[in-house]
Enzyme design. Structure first.
Site, PDB file in Angstrom:
ATOM      1  N   PHE A 136       0.830  -1.052   0.045  1.00 35.97           N
ATOM      2  CA  PHE A 136      -0.023   0.092  -0.140  1.00 35.97           C
ATOM      3  C   PHE A 136       0.919   1.219   0.208  1.00 35.97           C
ATOM      4  O   PHE A 136       1.502   1.159   0.933  1.00 35.97           O
ATOM      5  CB  PHE A 136      -0.721  -0.044   1.376  1.00 35.97           C
ATOM      6  CG  PHE A 136      -2.039   1.020   1.213  1.00 35.97           C
ATOM      7  CD1 PHE A 136      -3.004   1.108   0.374  1.00 35.97           C
ATOM      8  CD2 PHE A 136      -1.886   2.278   1.831  1.00 35.97           C
ATOM      9  CE1 PHE A 136      -3.915   2.006   0.233  1.00 35.97           C
ATOM     10  CE2 PHE A 136      -2.515   3.391   1.740  1.00 35.97           C
ATOM     11  CZ  PHE A 136      -3.691   3.503   0.720  1.00 35.97           C
ATOM     12  N   ASP A 221       9.287   2.808   1.733  1.00 38.44           N
ATOM     13  CA  ASP A 221       8.201   3.493   2.171  1.00 38.44           C
ATOM     14  C   ASP A 221       7.893   3.132   3.653  1.00 38.44           C
ATOM     15  O   ASP A 221       7.581   2.265   4.201  1.00 38.44           O
ATOM     16  CB  ASP A 221       7.002   2.846   1.442  1.00 38.44           C
ATOM     17  CG  ASP A 221       5.673   3.616   1.807  1.00 38.44           C
ATOM     18  OD1 ASP A 221       5.579   4.419   2.946  1.00 38.44           O
ATOM     19  OD2 ASP A 221       4.658   3.457   1.135  1.00 38.44           O
ATOM     20  N   LYS A 250       2.745  10.126   8.370  1.00 40.81           N
ATOM     21  CA  LYS A 250       1.585   9.336   9.542  1.00 40.81           C
ATOM     22  C   LYS A 250       2.144  10.004  10.923  1.00 40.81           C
ATOM     23  O   LYS A 250       2.098  11.089  11.276  1.00 40.81           O
ATOM     24  CB  LYS A 250       1.693   7.963   9.607  1.00 40.81           C
ATOM     25  CG  LYS A 250       0.777   7.499   8.371  1.00 40.81           C
ATOM     26  CD  LYS A 250       0.318   5.814   8.601  1.00 40.81           C
ATOM     27  CE  LYS A 250      -0.385   5.452   7.484  1.00 40.81           C
ATOM     28  NZ  LYS A 250      -1.739   5.662   7.543  1.00 40.81           N
TER      29      LYS A 250
HETATM   30  C1  LIG Z   1       3.073   2.260   3.834  1.00 36.47           C
HETATM   31  C2  LIG Z   1       2.084   3.522   3.487  1.00 36.47           C
HETATM   32  N1  LIG Z   1       2.321   4.253   2.511  1.00 36.47           N
HETATM   33  C3  LIG Z   1       1.543   5.133   2.119  1.00 36.47           C
HETATM   34  C4  LIG Z   1       0.366   5.439   2.755  1.00 36.47           C
HETATM   35  C5  LIG Z   1      -0.664   6.857   2.330  1.00 36.47           C
HETATM   36  O1  LIG Z   1      -0.491   7.684   3.332  1.00 36.47           O
HETATM   37  P1  LIG Z   1      -1.663   8.655   3.041  1.00 36.47           P
HETATM   38  O2  LIG Z   1      -2.839   8.332   3.574  1.00 36.47           O
HETATM   39  O3  LIG Z   1      -1.008   9.812   4.136  1.00 36.47           O
HETATM   40  O4  LIG Z   1      -1.449   9.321   1.927  1.00 36.47           O
HETATM   41  C6  LIG Z   1      -0.061   4.725   3.704  1.00 36.47           C
HETATM   42  C7  LIG Z   1      -1.095   4.961   4.261  1.00 36.47           C
HETATM   43  O5  LIG Z   1      -1.928   4.219   5.305  1.00 36.47           O
HETATM   44  C8  LIG Z   1       0.932   3.811   4.373  1.00 36.47           C
HETATM   45  O6  LIG Z   1       0.573   2.626   4.930  1.00 36.47           O
END
Ligand SMILES: Cc1ncc(COP(=O)(O)O)c(C=O)c1O
Length: 405
Positions: A136, A221, A250
């Site tokens: 994700f 990520d 986050k």
């Molecule tokens: C690993 C990871 N990358 C990216 C995101 C996306 O972040 P945002 O919702 O702040 O765009 C998330 C959100 O859950 C995530 O868990």
């Protein structure tokens, strides 16, 4: 139907959220209260964003102080909170340069743009990014293409080109997918939304070696795993390797929207005009994030997450021994999941909510826990007791419906 629920249903497009059905009006630490005064222990924490819990005094103070000085400027000027945050992020991570933005998806978009620029400069125009199935990376179009979930992709085709998804924790699959078009590999150190999947011990080390061998970039990520959540400040520290680019978000903001992508000297190849953002690195969110990160480091909340997370995991393993419906306990630090043998994730989340605990369902089989990093062992005890009682209710219901049949 409750007034707020009725209005919400009238106003919002149905994206399948609001699965817990409560309307929250207040939060303090690991606790939240709904509109009729019911208290809950919050093990979702704004999807892992409220790293210090709700409305932490550090966050409140930074907001108050900065809101009375300067809230927003523009990237045409220098602002001090942004520079202070940059200094903290770079010194705690060892990267050379960064760009501050507003959300995890945006940070990953920036990281992919950076990798494509690197491909243009150094890899004969290579542009493709290989990511993992069940990953994700966010909800923008390009990040939907990077997110290896066919059900998220199908409604929006054609997707931006230049992405390939291969199985996670499978170095041979990555090797086979690399071509002269590839500029980078993008991975989560632990797949969060995908059900808290921890790769084998050597995976990231082997991926690092593969990237070096082929001269391509490794992007990690750490939007969910970063800022102490897995028991080290950055999750890649567990594997002893360093990515070329890391994205964070986050927990960095302790509840305010802020994210960033950081790069080593080699990968930091943006030039004038390559990127920008109206709100990226705004003084208000930067001041809060700097205060949050400083607090996480000073109080060693990563160490706390490691210790309390280990205790939490042991308590969950204890549950598993007693209940056959629990198939597996996974995770690291305060990013943990329970997978069941039956598709009971939603029913478990509802049963826990009825008992005063908010948890995140990952249907059909898995529930996920992301309590704030300040969580106390007593709150873990209470959560495990509630989970245990919810399991018993569900097992009983399943047994009596079997009986009826
Ligand atoms: C690993 C990871 N990358 C990216 C995101 C996306 O972040 P945002 O919702 O702040 O765009 C998330 C959100 O859950 C995530 O868990």
């Amino acid at each position: 139907m409750n007034h707020w629920v009725e209005l919400d249903k009238r106003y919002f497009m149905d994206t399948g959220h609001r699965r817990l059905g409560v309307t929250l009006v207040r939060g303090e630490g690991a606790r939240v209260w709904d509109d009729v005064g019911t208290e809950y222990l919050d093990f979702i924490s704004g999807w892992a964003a409220c790293s210090l819990g709700h409305c932490h005094p550090i966050v409140q103070e930074a907001l108050r102080e900065q809101a009375s000085r300067l809230i927003l400027a523009s990237l045409d000027v220098y602002t001090i909170p942004q520079i202070e945050l940059a200094e903290l992020l770079l010194s705690t991570s060892g990267f050379a340069k960064l760009f501050i933005c507003n959300s995890g998806a945006e940070a990953n978009e920036g990281a992919v743009k950076l990798a494509r620029k690197y491909g243009k400069l150094h890899l004969n125009g290579a542009y493709e990014v290989i990511s993992a199935l069940k990953s994700f990376h966010g909800r923008t179009l390009a990040m939907v293409a990077a997110t290896g979930k066919p059900e998220y992709q199908a409604p929006f085709t054609p997707l931006p080109e230049g992405f390939a998804n291969v199985p996670y924790n499978d170095v041979a699959a990555l090797r086979a997918a690399i071509s002269e078009r590839t500029c980078a590999i993008l991975l989560e150190p632990i797949q969060g939304e995908g059900g808290v999947r921890v790769p084998s011990e050597h995976y990231l080390r082997e991926v690092r070696a593969l990237c070096d061998e082929r001269g391509i970039l490794l992007i990690l990520d750490e939007v969910q795993t970063g800022c102490g959540r897995t028991g080290t400040l950055w999750a890649h520290e567990h594997s002893g390797i360093r990515p070329d680019i890391m994205t964070v978000g986050k927990g960095l903001g302790g509840g305010v929207p802020i994210a960033a992508f950081l790069a080593n000297e080699r990968a930091a190849c943006f030039g004038p005009g390559d990127h920008g953002s109206t709100y990226g690195g705004n003084p208000l969110c930067s001041a809060v994030a700097a205060a949050v990160l400083r607090f996480i480091v000073k109080e060693d909340l990563a160490g706390h997450a490691a210790r309390v997370g280990r205790y939490f995991q042991e308590r969950l393993l204890g549950l598993q021994e007693k209940r056959k419906i629990v198939r597996e306990i996974r995770g690291r630090g305060l990013l943990l999941a329970v997978e069941f043998t039956l598709p009971v994730a939603l029913a478990m989340a509802q049963a826990c909510r009825e008992r005063g605990l908010l948890i995140n369902p990952i249907p059909p089989h898995t529930i996920r826990f992301m309590p704030p990093l300040i969580i106390a062992p007593q709150d873990v005890d209470r959560a495990v007791t509630i989970v245990e009682s919810a399991i018993d209710q569900i097992v009983q219901a399943a047994a009596s419906s079997e009986g009826v049949r």
